[in-house]
Design an enzyme around this catalytic site. Structure first.
Site, PDB file in Angstrom:
ATOM      1  N   ASP A  26       0.832  -1.200   0.000  1.00 51.73           N
ATOM      2  CA  ASP A  26       0.000   0.000   0.000  1.00 51.73           C
ATOM      3  C   ASP A  26       0.871   1.256   0.000  1.00 51.73           C
ATOM      4  OD1 ASP A  26      -2.277   1.510   0.005  1.00 51.73           O
ATOM      5  OD2 ASP A  26      -2.815   1.125   2.094  1.00 51.73           O
ATOM      6  N   ASN A  74     -10.449  -3.249  -6.754  1.00 50.17           N
ATOM      7  CA  ASN A  74      -9.618  -2.306  -7.529  1.00 50.17           C
ATOM      8  C   ASN A  74     -10.173  -2.003  -8.929  1.00 50.17           C
ATOM      9  OD1 ASN A  74      -6.421  -3.419  -6.140  1.00 50.17           O
ATOM     10  ND2 ASN A  74      -7.724  -1.695  -5.529  1.00 50.17           N
TER      11      ASN A  74
HETATM   12  C1  FPP Z   1      -1.983   0.120  -3.315  1.00 45.79           C
HETATM   13  O1  FPP Z   1      -1.480   1.421  -3.359  1.00 45.79           O
HETATM   14  C2  FPP Z   1      -1.428  -0.651  -4.417  1.00 45.79           C
HETATM   15  C3  FPP Z   1      -2.175  -1.243  -5.377  1.00 45.79           C
HETATM   16  C4  FPP Z   1      -3.632  -1.176  -5.431  1.00 45.79           C
HETATM   17  C5  FPP Z   1      -1.549  -1.971  -6.505  1.00 45.79           C
HETATM   18  C6  FPP Z   1      -0.261  -2.636  -6.215  1.00 45.79           C
HETATM   19  C7  FPP Z   1       0.409  -2.852  -7.497  1.00 45.79           C
HETATM   20  C8  FPP Z   1       1.726  -2.803  -7.739  1.00 45.79           C
HETATM   21  C9  FPP Z   1       2.750  -2.654  -6.707  1.00 45.79           C
HETATM   22  C10 FPP Z   1       2.237  -2.883  -9.151  1.00 45.79           C
HETATM   23  C11 FPP Z   1       1.797  -4.080  -9.930  1.00 45.79           C
HETATM   24  C12 FPP Z   1       2.129  -5.359  -9.258  1.00 45.79           C
HETATM   25  C13 FPP Z   1       2.895  -6.348  -9.768  1.00 45.79           C
HETATM   26  C14 FPP Z   1       3.032  -7.622  -9.016  1.00 45.79           C
HETATM   27  C15 FPP Z   1       3.620  -6.233 -11.027  1.00 45.79           C
HETATM   28  P1  FPP Z   1      -2.502   2.637  -3.527  1.00 45.79           P
HETATM   29  O2  FPP Z   1      -2.547   2.990  -4.975  1.00 45.79           O
HETATM   30  O3  FPP Z   1      -3.826   2.272  -2.925  1.00 45.79           O
HETATM   31  O4  FPP Z   1      -1.792   3.736  -2.682  1.00 45.79           O
HETATM   32  P2  FPP Z   1      -2.487   4.926  -1.875  1.00 45.79           P
HETATM   33  O5  FPP Z   1      -3.283   4.287  -0.758  1.00 45.79           O
HETATM   34  O6  FPP Z   1      -1.331   5.702  -1.387  1.00 45.79           O
HETATM   35  O7  FPP Z   1      -3.346   5.675  -2.855  1.00 45.79           O
END
Ligand code: FPP
Length: 260
Positions: A26, A74
């Site tokens: 996250d 998501n």
């Molecule tokens: C949460 O951060 C993260 C995600 C919803 C996606 C995670 C994906 C990756 C790390 C990249 C793709 C993965 C792979 C395995 C290639 P957020 O966007 O919710 O962060 P925030 O809470 O700060 O907005």
């Protein structure tokens, strides 16, 4: 046999490594926002962290690493962000398969992967196939994953097995039912880490994490390093897992395990 019994490893003396670490990655969006960058830049940097922590898994001797890469919820993000995440996933699978093979890491996926875009599914299936023979380390990507959806899918499959006479309803037990979860061949996570200072479980491995230790790191996922990962694993080793028993009850069990 109790419903959940301490594993031999959890009772062994000295530092204990988690067998299976699961991570809620996250903070990508906030990482980007702090730098005045678009959210996708945070996800891009997040992929670099995925690579680094996969290496760290091998270096530290962790056998299973599960990463929550895309949840069923998501899909509700802005379409551009969903498209970008799918693109990153495809890019990661295309680029990383060679390294996974070189490092002898098996890749698995949990979730409703059949609903992912065809290009991602193709890359995913190719990567899973190319790494299927490796046994020492397993990277599990949770893709289009949600724990509640998983229970619904497992209940449906279990009901179908009962209807077909392959299972008997009266024999129902956790051991039987859990074979219908996406994680049938994967041990339960010992440690669940969530980065970015948020302290929620967000529909992640709700049943499998029943006895997991939780560590909430304030570090945003793109900044999460091998050092923080190793520190979380070390912190896990200092925790006492009691599985519903008391500390006193566990003392003789641990002493017996130490003499083995
Ligand atoms: C949460 O951060 C993260 C995600 C919803 C996606 C995670 C994906 C990756 C790390 C990249 C793709 C993965 C792979 C395995 C290639 P957020 O966007 O919710 O962060 P925030 O809470 O700060 O907005």
């Amino acid at each position: 046999m109790p419903a959940a019994s301490p594993s031999a490893q959890s009772l062994s003396p000295g530092p204990v490594l988690p067998v299976h670490v699961a991570i809620i990655m996250d903070g990508n969006g906030r990482w980007a926002k702090q730098r005045g960058l678009p959210r996708i830049e945070g996800h891009r940097r997040g992929v670099e962290t995925v690579r680094a922590i996969t290496h760290a898994m091998r270096e530290l001797g962790i056998r299973y690493l599960t990463l929550y890469a895309f949840s069923v919820e998501n899909w509700n993000r802005p379409p551009d962000e969903v498209r970008a995440l799918m693109g990153l996933l495809e890019y990661f699978l295309k680029r990383e398969t060679r390294n996974l093979v070189k490092d002898r890491v098996r890749l698995l996926a949990i979730g409703r992967t059949q609903e992912l875009p065809a290009v991602v599914r193709t890359q995913l299936e190719a990567a899973i196939q190319a790494t299927a023979k490796f046994t020492d380390h397993t990277l599990v990507l949770a893709l289009n994953y949600g724990a509640r959806t998983e229970v619904v899918d497992a209940a449906r499959a279990y009901a179908a097995a009962v209807a077909a006479g392959r299972e008997k309803l009266n024999d129902g037990s956790w051991a039987t039912f859990s074979r219908y979860l996406y994680t049938a061949d994967i041990p339960d996570p010992d440690l669940i880490i969530r980065t970015s200072g948020e302290t929620r479980v967000s529909n992640f491995l709700l049943l499998q994490g029943a006895y997991a230790e939780f560590i909430f790191s304030p570090v945003l996922w793109p900044d999460f390093t091998k050092t923080e990962f190793a520190a979380a694993c070390a912190e896990f080793g200092r925790r006492e897992r009691r599985y519903g028993l008391t500390s006193e009850q566990l003392k003789p069990v641990r002493a017996a395990a130490a003499t083995k």
